[in-house]
Design a protein around this motif. Structure first.
Motif, mmCIF file in Angstrom:
data_model
loop_
_atom_site.group_PDB
_atom_site.id
_atom_site.type_symbol
_atom_site.label_atom_id
_atom_site.label_comp_id
_atom_site.label_asym_id
_atom_site.label_seq_id
_atom_site.Cartn_x
_atom_site.Cartn_y
_atom_site.Cartn_z
ATOM 1 N N ARG A 29 36.315 50.349 29.139
ATOM 2 C CA ARG A 29 36.548 52.292 29.734
ATOM 3 C C ARG A 29 37.533 52.214 31.035
ATOM 4 N N SER A 30 37.138 51.173 32.276
ATOM 5 C CA SER A 30 37.997 51.558 33.284
ATOM 6 C C SER A 30 38.927 50.686 33.697
ATOM 7 N N GLY A 31 39.554 50.007 32.991
ATOM 8 C CA GLY A 31 40.626 48.573 32.786
ATOM 9 C C GLY A 31 40.830 47.522 33.895
ATOM 10 N N THR A 32 38.937 47.384 33.812
ATOM 11 C CA THR A 32 38.659 46.350 34.716
ATOM 12 C C THR A 32 37.591 45.659 33.425
ATOM 13 N N HIS A 33 38.076 45.354 32.758
ATOM 14 C CA HIS A 33 38.024 44.382 31.819
ATOM 15 C C HIS A 33 37.605 42.892 32.308
ATOM 16 N N SER A 34 38.897 42.507 32.816
ATOM 17 C CA SER A 34 38.933 41.703 32.848
ATOM 18 C C SER A 34 39.849 40.761 34.200
ATOM 19 N N ILE A 35 38.630 39.916 35.063
ATOM 20 C CA ILE A 35 39.035 39.136 36.387
ATOM 21 C C ILE A 35 40.452 39.022 36.445
ATOM 22 N N PRO A 36 41.058 40.215 37.125
ATOM 23 C CA PRO A 36 42.676 40.507 37.385
ATOM 24 C C PRO A 36 43.569 38.863 38.392
ATOM 25 N N ILE A 37 44.701 38.345 37.826
ATOM 26 C CA ILE A 37 45.183 36.487 38.230
ATOM 27 C C ILE A 37 45.941 37.762 39.344
ATOM 28 N N GLY A 38 46.548 38.647 39.755
ATOM 29 C CA GLY A 38 47.430 38.628 40.396
ATOM 30 C C GLY A 38 49.048 38.817 40.509
ATOM 31 N N GLY A 39 49.647 39.587 40.876
ATOM 32 C CA GLY A 39 51.150 39.740 40.675
ATOM 33 C C GLY A 39 51.049 41.118 39.609
ATOM 34 N N GLY A 40 50.626 41.824 40.215
ATOM 35 C CA GLY A 40 49.867 43.097 39.752
ATOM 36 C C GLY A 40 48.957 43.555 40.555
#
Length: 485
Positions: free
Chosen positions: A106-117
Motif C-alpha cells: 500500500r505504501s510504495g515500500t514493498h521492495s528494498i530500494p537500490i538507490g538512485g531515486g
C-alpha cells in the motif's frame, strides 16, 4: 592499544557505568511507585535484522547455533512466545508494516530500494511513533531505518523525538574499503543522528569498523533515553532496530572470539548481551511492571555465505514466500498483564503490533486509510486463546505469491532455490498443510483438499478489492502526497 580497541572499551565502560548508575540511583524508585502516573505503558520494541526463527535458544537455537542466549530465553519464560508470528519478506517492507500497520504494498515500500531515486515512506503515512507522540509519549529510534535517506523522510520527520543510526543497510559498510568505489567518489553511508524539528546530521562513515561498534552504541543510547524519559515522568516508546545479524555479521571486538565458533555465534552472544543490558536498565529504573518489551526480527534468516542463518523447523530464507522467510521469533513481556511462560501457535502478523500497541497506549489510529493490523490486545493479554486473525496475503516485493489461512498456505509461485532470483509463476496453485508438512515439500492433491481454496481466496479477493478502492502509493512518490479522492 589500537584506536578501535580504545573506542570499544570506552563504549563498554560507558554502558557499564550508565547501567550501574541506573541501578544505584533507581533502587529506591524500584521500591516505590513509578513516577509515571499516566498509566500508559512504556514500550521497548527490539527488532533484529535478518534473525532467523532458529537462532535463539527459546526457538531451538542457542547452543545448537554455537552461542547460548540466556537473557532472551529468560525473557521468553517471563512473557508470551509466539510460534506463528509472520512478517514481510524483506527489510524495508517489514519495517514499513511495523511502523504503519499497513501491508507495504500500500505504501510504495514493498521492495528494498537500490538507490538512485526517492525512497521510503511518504510523509502522508502515519507511524506508530506519531500516534504515540500525540498520546504524550517520548519517542526514539536507535538503529537501522531503511525507510528513506533524504531529509524529510528520516525518523525525526516521522514522529520520533530523536534518532541515531544508519539510514539504509549494513552491506554498504563494505563500500569504503573498495578501491573502485573510492576512485569513483561514491557517496558512502554515514551514521546519522537527528531530533524532531531539526535536520539530521551525518557523523562518521559507516565502514567495517563502525559496523562492529554500532550495536553497542545503540544499546547505550537506548538505556540513556529510557532513563531520561523516566526521570521526566513521561511514558516512552523506544524502537530499537539493531543491525545484527545482517551481513557482514561481524561482532563487536569485545565479543570477537567469545564463543570459539566464529563470527556468527559471537554476534549472537553480543545480541543476547545487548538485550540483557536493556532489560537490566528497565529493572533498574523501577519500570519493569509498566513496560512492554518486544523481541522479534524483520524477516527470515541471513542467506549470505559465510553468515548463513537458521530458519529452524521451516525452510527458506528472506525474499521468499516460504515459512522460513515469514516466521520469526516474537516474544512479548508485560509483567502481570501478558501471561508468563505462554506459547501460542495462533497466527499474528507484524502489522497487528501497530494497532495493538496503539490500543494499549490509548493512542488514536488513522481512520482515513486502510489499516491492515488488527487489535490483538485480548489475545496477548491472555483473555482470549484465539488470535483475531485467520490469515493474510503473502507479498514478496509487488508479487502476490501466496496466502495463509489457518494451518494452510496456498502459493501461486514456485519456491525459490536461491533468494535473489524471482520464482516462476505456477500454472495452478499449490496448497500445503503446515501442520503435517512444515517444510512445504508435499503439496496436497487438489481433489482431496480443494475445500481450503474458498476461505483462502476470500482473503485475497477482499484485499484486492481494498487495493482497488484505495490505490497503492507508487514507489518513489514525492511529497506532498495526497490519496486520490
Amino acid at each position: 592499544m589500537s584506536p578501535t580497541r580504545r573506542h570499544t572499551l570506552g563504549l563498554l565502560a560507558s554502558v557499564t557505568a550508565l547501567s550501574a548508575a541506573v541501578f544505584s540511583a533507581s533502587h529506591a524508585a524500584a521500591q516505590a511507585p513509578s513516577p509515571q502516573s499516566s498509566g500508559k505503558p512504556n514500550i521497548v520494541f527490539i527488532l533484529m535484522d535478518n534473525l532467523g526463527y532458529g537462532e535463539v535458544g527459546a526457538y531451538g537455537g542457542g547452543i545448537t547455533r554455537g552461542a547460548p542466549t540466556p537473557r532472551i530465553d529468560r525473557l521468553a519464560s517471563e512473557g508470551t512466545r509466539l510460534t506463528n508470528f509472520n512478517v514481510e519478506a524483506q527489510c524495508t517492507p517489514s519495517r514499513s508494516a511495523i511502523l504503519t500497520g499497513r501491508f507495504s504494498i500500500r505504501s510504495g515500500t514493498h521492495s528494498i530500494p537500490i538507490g538512485g531515486g526517492l525512497e521510503g515512506l511518504t510523509q502522508w503515512e502515519r507511524t506508530i511513533a506519531e500516534c504515540l507522540s500525540d498520546a504524550g509519549y517520548a519517542t526514539a529510534a536507535f538503529g537501522k531505518w531503511h525507510l528513506g535517506s533524504e531529509q524529510g523522510r528520516l525518523p525525526n520527520d516521522q514522529g520520533f523525538d530523536e534518532w541515531y543510526g544508519i539510514p539504509r543497510t549494513t552491506d554498504e559498510a563494505f563500500w569504503p574499503s573498495e578501491p573502485q568505489a573510492k576512485a569513483a567518489s561514491v557517496e558512502f553511508e554515514h551514521v546519522m543522528e537527528g531530533r524532531k524539528g531539526e535536520k539530521s546530521r551525518e557523523l562518521q562513515v559507516y565502514d567495517l569498523e563502525q559496523r562492529r561498534l554500532i550495536d553497542a552504541e545503540l544499546t547505550r543510547r537506548t538505556v540513556d533515553f529510557m532513563k531520561r524519559s523516566t526521570d521526566a515522568g513521561k511514558p516512552f516508546y523506544a524502537y530499537v532496530p539493531y543491525t545484527l545479524v545482517h551481513f557482514p555479521t561481524l561482532p563487536n571486538p569485545a565479543f570477537a572470539g567469545r564463543t570459539g565458533q566464529g563470527d556468527f555465534p559471537d554476534a549472537l552472544a553480543e545480541m543476547d548481551a545487548n538485550v540483557g543490558q536493556i532489560l537490566d536498565a528497565v529493572d533498574g529504573l523501577g519500570v519493569r511492571d509498566n513496560t512492554i518489551v518486544v523481541f522479534t526480527s524483520d524477516n527470515g534468516p541471513e542467506a549470505t555465505w559465510p553468515w548463513q542463518g537458521s530458519s529452524g523447523p521451516w525452510r527458506g530464507y528472506y525474499f521468499t514466500h516460504m515459512e522460513g522467510s515469514l516466521r520469526t521469533p516474537f516474544i512479548v513481556r508485560w509483567p502481570g498483564k501478558v501471561p508468563a511462560g505462554r506459547v501460542s501457535n495462533e497466527i499474528v502478523h507484524e502489522v497487528d503490533t501497530f494497532t495493538t500497541f496503539a490500543a494499549l497506549a490509548g493512542a488514536a489510529i488513522p481512520t482515513d486509510r486502510p489499516i491492515d493490523g488488527v487489535d490483538q490486545s485480548e489475545f496477548l493479554l491472555g483473555r482470549s486463546e484465539a488470535s483475531k486473525r485467520e490469515g493474510f496475503p503473502v507479498f514478496v516485493a509487488d508479487r502476490l505469491e501466496g496466502v495463509k489461512w489457518r494451518n494452510w498456505k496456498v502459493v501461486f509461485y514456485d519456491e525459490q532455490r536461491d533468494w535473489w532470483t524471482p520464482p516462476l509463476k505456477l500454472g495452478s496453485p499449490k496448497a500445503f498443510d503446515l501442520i503435517t508438512d512444515p517444510k512445504e515439500e508435499y503439496p496436497q492433491t487438489a481433489l482431496r483438499n480443494s475445500w481450503n481454496a474458498g476461505p483462502a481466496m476470500r482473503i485475497v479477493t477482499e484485499f484486492e478489492n481494498s487495493l482497488k478502492q484505495h490505490p497503492p502509493i507508487a514507489p518513489g512518490t514525492p511529497d506532498p502526497y495526497m490519496p486520490p479522492s
